[in-house]
Write a protein that holds these residues in place. Structure first.
Motif, mmCIF file in Angstrom:
data_model
loop_
_atom_site.group_PDB
_atom_site.id
_atom_site.type_symbol
_atom_site.label_atom_id
_atom_site.label_comp_id
_atom_site.label_asym_id
_atom_site.label_seq_id
_atom_site.Cartn_x
_atom_site.Cartn_y
_atom_site.Cartn_z
ATOM 1 N N ALA A 1 26.349 -33.382 3.181
ATOM 2 C CA ALA A 1 24.945 -32.956 3.594
ATOM 3 C C ALA A 1 24.045 -32.718 2.464
ATOM 4 O O ALA A 1 22.780 -32.813 2.450
ATOM 5 C CB ALA A 1 25.100 -31.816 4.483
ATOM 6 N N LYS A 2 24.534 -32.045 1.513
ATOM 7 C CA LYS A 2 23.781 -31.695 -0.003
ATOM 8 C C LYS A 2 23.559 -32.865 -0.490
ATOM 9 O O LYS A 2 22.324 -33.186 -1.066
ATOM 10 C CB LYS A 2 24.646 -30.815 -0.641
ATOM 11 C CG LYS A 2 24.880 -29.425 -0.554
ATOM 12 C CD LYS A 2 25.634 -28.475 -1.357
ATOM 13 C CE LYS A 2 25.754 -27.087 -0.736
ATOM 14 N NZ LYS A 2 26.475 -26.288 -1.883
ATOM 15 N N ASP A 3 24.462 -33.877 -0.628
ATOM 16 C CA ASP A 3 24.056 -35.204 -1.124
ATOM 17 C C ASP A 3 23.058 -36.117 -0.344
ATOM 18 O O ASP A 3 22.076 -36.740 -1.197
ATOM 19 C CB ASP A 3 25.283 -35.957 -1.413
ATOM 20 C CG ASP A 3 26.352 -35.391 -2.241
ATOM 21 O OD1 ASP A 3 25.922 -34.587 -3.172
ATOM 22 O OD2 ASP A 3 27.352 -35.883 -2.293
ATOM 23 N N TYR A 4 23.165 -36.058 0.820
ATOM 24 C CA TYR A 4 22.208 -36.967 1.585
ATOM 25 C C TYR A 4 20.890 -36.150 1.680
ATOM 26 O O TYR A 4 19.735 -36.966 1.288
ATOM 27 C CB TYR A 4 22.526 -36.795 3.263
ATOM 28 C CG TYR A 4 21.924 -37.558 4.224
ATOM 29 C CD1 TYR A 4 22.062 -38.957 4.478
ATOM 30 C CD2 TYR A 4 20.723 -37.088 4.819
ATOM 31 C CE1 TYR A 4 21.435 -39.802 5.035
ATOM 32 C CE2 TYR A 4 20.137 -37.766 5.699
ATOM 33 C CZ TYR A 4 20.245 -39.291 5.756
ATOM 34 O OH TYR A 4 19.510 -39.958 6.495
ATOM 35 N N ALA A 5 20.655 -34.920 1.781
ATOM 36 C CA ALA A 5 19.467 -34.162 1.623
ATOM 37 C C ALA A 5 18.956 -34.009 0.113
ATOM 38 O O ALA A 5 17.712 -33.546 -0.087
ATOM 39 C CB ALA A 5 19.845 -32.793 2.090
ATOM 40 N N LYS A 6 19.864 -34.154 -0.897
ATOM 41 C CA LYS A 6 19.486 -34.116 -2.182
ATOM 42 C C LYS A 6 19.038 -32.522 -2.592
ATOM 43 O O LYS A 6 17.817 -32.440 -2.840
ATOM 44 C CB LYS A 6 18.257 -35.115 -2.866
ATOM 45 C CG LYS A 6 18.905 -36.446 -2.762
ATOM 46 C CD LYS A 6 17.801 -37.445 -3.128
ATOM 47 C CE LYS A 6 18.316 -38.920 -2.873
ATOM 48 N NZ LYS A 6 18.582 -39.541 -1.661
ATOM 49 N N SER A 7 19.673 -31.659 -1.936
ATOM 50 C CA SER A 7 19.272 -30.179 -1.909
ATOM 51 C C SER A 7 20.681 -29.321 -2.205
ATOM 52 O O SER A 7 21.524 -29.688 -1.492
ATOM 53 C CB SER A 7 18.676 -30.029 -0.590
ATOM 54 O OG SER A 7 18.504 -28.508 -0.705
ATOM 55 N N PRO A 8 20.505 -28.301 -2.831
ATOM 56 C CA PRO A 8 21.515 -27.280 -2.838
ATOM 57 C C PRO A 8 21.678 -26.400 -1.659
ATOM 58 O O PRO A 8 22.827 -25.851 -1.634
ATOM 59 C CB PRO A 8 21.295 -26.716 -4.122
ATOM 60 C CG PRO A 8 19.920 -26.565 -4.224
ATOM 61 C CD PRO A 8 19.369 -27.789 -3.761
ATOM 62 N N VAL A 9 20.901 -26.372 -0.718
ATOM 63 C CA VAL A 9 20.841 -25.474 0.159
ATOM 64 C C VAL A 9 20.599 -26.315 1.692
ATOM 65 O O VAL A 9 19.359 -26.962 1.838
ATOM 66 C CB VAL A 9 19.461 -24.331 0.111
ATOM 67 C CG1 VAL A 9 19.663 -23.355 1.355
ATOM 68 C CG2 VAL A 9 19.617 -23.846 -1.112
#
Length: 184
Positions: free
Chosen positions: A49-57
């Protein structure tokens, strides 16, 4: 003042114990859930999920798709995911503050801590839904949404919390680094 720090540490121990208990009850989500062959990896895997969203949160919310009302299910799932993000960040922020209080002798009142958490949670409303997916193999179908907060908004939330705490820039930076480390 000493009583406030002791009360703060005592409450922190309770929160930590509850978090550990809940985490142990949850187990490894990817092992306990039967997946649909079409299911995206982000539904049951936080790192994906973090990789897909390119987000740490990030957080994934879900809702049953009742009567084909996609907008209602999307709103419910998105709200659920935002609540998860708010709880996660608030808990990690509180733990980081308590760690700093113990290591650096930082004294923060319970009122200041609550104000900092509220400031962070207000900023979390700026999170956004990235993608949604419907599992049509369930009855009724289940809608999943991936919600994320970009790194800049996340840092702004932490800075806002530090401003409310009225701590200097070095301690605010250390607090931000501590929370970043906890999120990894």
């Amino acid at each position: 003042m000493k009583t406030n720090v002791i009360a703060l540490v005592g409450k922190g121990a309770c929160v930590l114990a509850l978090s550990v208990f809940l985490a142990s009850c949850g187990g490894n989500k990817s092992e306990n859930i039967t997946t649909n062959k079409d299911e995206p990896a982000w539904v049951n895997n936080v790192q994906a999920a973090k990789d897909y969203a390119k987000s740490p949160v990030v957080a994934v919310g879900s809702a049953k798709l009742l009567d084909g009302n996609l907008n209602y299910a999307t709103n419910q799932a998105t709200m659920q995911a935002r609540i998860q993000i708010a709880q996660t960040i608030s808990t990690k922020l509180e733990q980081a503050i308590k760690d700093m209080a113990q290591s650096d002798g930082l004294k923060i009142s319970e009122n200041s801590l609550q104000a900092a958490k509220q400031k962070v949670e207000a900023t979390l409303q700026k999170s956004e839904m990235i993608v949604r997916w419907t599992d049509k193999t369930t009855t009724p179908p289940t809608l999943y949404v991936l919600v994320s907060m970009d790194k800049d908004m996340y840092e702004q939330a932490l800075k806002g919390g530090a401003q409310v705490l009225n701590i200097d820039a070095d301690k605010a930076r250390k607090l931000s680094e501590t929370v970043d480390e906890m999120l990894r």
